[in-house]
Design a protein around this motif. Structure first.
Motif, PDB file in Angstrom:
ATOM      1  N   ILE A   1       7.162  -6.632   7.564  1.00  0.00           N
ATOM      2  CA  ILE A   1       6.506  -5.654   7.690  1.00  0.00           C
ATOM      3  C   ILE A   1       7.224  -4.544   7.727  1.00  0.00           C
ATOM      4  O   ILE A   1       7.642  -4.214   8.388  1.00  0.00           O
ATOM      5  CB  ILE A   1       5.016  -6.114   8.416  1.00  0.00           C
ATOM      6  CG1 ILE A   1       4.005  -7.036   7.884  1.00  0.00           C
ATOM      7  CG2 ILE A   1       4.365  -4.850   8.349  1.00  0.00           C
ATOM      8  CD1 ILE A   1       3.813  -7.234   9.040  1.00  0.00           C
ATOM      9  N   VAL A   2       6.995  -3.649   6.840  1.00  0.00           N
ATOM     10  CA  VAL A   2       7.692  -2.003   6.974  1.00  0.00           C
ATOM     11  C   VAL A   2       6.664  -1.318   6.274  1.00  0.00           C
ATOM     12  O   VAL A   2       5.968  -1.099   5.377  1.00  0.00           O
ATOM     13  CB  VAL A   2       8.691  -2.090   5.969  1.00  0.00           C
ATOM     14  CG1 VAL A   2       9.701  -0.799   5.550  1.00  0.00           C
ATOM     15  CG2 VAL A   2       9.586  -3.339   5.511  1.00  0.00           C
ATOM     16  N   ASN A   3       6.362  -0.605   7.868  1.00  0.00           N
ATOM     17  CA  ASN A   3       5.640   0.714   7.428  1.00  0.00           C
ATOM     18  C   ASN A   3       6.412   1.597   6.963  1.00  0.00           C
ATOM     19  O   ASN A   3       7.743   2.064   7.003  1.00  0.00           O
ATOM     20  CB  ASN A   3       4.897   1.051   8.440  1.00  0.00           C
ATOM     21  CG  ASN A   3       5.449   0.660   9.721  1.00  0.00           C
ATOM     22  OD1 ASN A   3       6.335   0.973   9.658  1.00  0.00           O
ATOM     23  ND2 ASN A   3       4.273   1.411  10.782  1.00  0.00           N
ATOM     24  N   ARG A   4       5.247   2.990   6.842  1.00  0.00           N
ATOM     25  CA  ARG A   4       6.325   4.512   6.784  1.00  0.00           C
ATOM     26  C   ARG A   4       6.865   4.911   7.706  1.00  0.00           C
ATOM     27  O   ARG A   4       6.454   4.582   8.672  1.00  0.00           O
ATOM     28  CB  ARG A   4       5.133   5.172   6.230  1.00  0.00           C
ATOM     29  CG  ARG A   4       5.791   6.466   4.970  1.00  0.00           C
ATOM     30  CD  ARG A   4       4.808   7.080   4.007  1.00  0.00           C
ATOM     31  NE  ARG A   4       4.240   6.882   3.501  1.00  0.00           N
ATOM     32  CZ  ARG A   4       4.211   7.648   1.931  1.00  0.00           C
ATOM     33  NH1 ARG A   4       3.945   8.551   2.010  1.00  0.00           N
ATOM     34  NH2 ARG A   4       3.147   7.073   1.627  1.00  0.00           N
TER      35      ARG A   4
ATOM     36  N   THR B   1       0.292  -0.961  -0.445  1.00  0.00           N
ATOM     37  CA  THR B   1      -0.004  -0.019   0.324  1.00  0.00           C
ATOM     38  C   THR B   1       0.601   1.092  -0.025  1.00  0.00           C
ATOM     39  O   THR B   1       2.211   1.092  -0.163  1.00  0.00           O
ATOM     40  CB  THR B   1      -0.675  -0.177   1.371  1.00  0.00           C
ATOM     41  OG1 THR B   1      -0.574   0.380   2.434  1.00  0.00           O
ATOM     42  CG2 THR B   1      -1.724  -1.155   1.287  1.00  0.00           C
ATOM     43  N   ASP B   2       0.334   2.488   0.035  1.00  0.00           N
ATOM     44  CA  ASP B   2       1.233   3.531   0.223  1.00  0.00           C
ATOM     45  C   ASP B   2       1.621   3.589   1.027  1.00  0.00           C
ATOM     46  O   ASP B   2       2.919   4.572   1.601  1.00  0.00           O
ATOM     47  CB  ASP B   2       0.404   4.700   0.266  1.00  0.00           C
ATOM     48  CG  ASP B   2      -0.259   5.293  -1.456  1.00  0.00           C
ATOM     49  OD1 ASP B   2      -0.086   4.660  -2.391  1.00  0.00           O
ATOM     50  OD2 ASP B   2      -1.170   5.915  -1.617  1.00  0.00           O
TER      51      ASP B   2
END
Length: 71
Positions: free
Chosen positions: A68-71, A50-51
């Protein structure tokens, strides 16, 4: 660009202290990688994109990891 003159051109590189938060985090992640072969040798499979998030699985017989990598 000119460098420093002798002997200053041979100074040791100054690194962040070992207690720097980025260094501590990187060491912990590298330790996980050493302890879990799936993170090195596992097949990669995308799970989500996703963005704000990217997730993929690393898979070996008998072991799997979800990254899992988030912003």
């Amino acid at each position: 660009m000119d460098g420093a003159k002798e002997p200053d051109n041979r100074q040791d590189m100054v690194f962040a202290p070992a207690t720097d938060p980025v260094t501590v985090t990187m060491r912990a992640l590298l330790q996980l990688r050493r302890e879990h072969p799936v993170l090195v040798d596992g097949a990669s499979r995308p799970v989500a994109l996703t963005d704000d998030l990217f997730a993929y699985a690393r898979i070996l017989p008998g072991e799997a990891a979800l990254v899992i990598v988030n912003r």
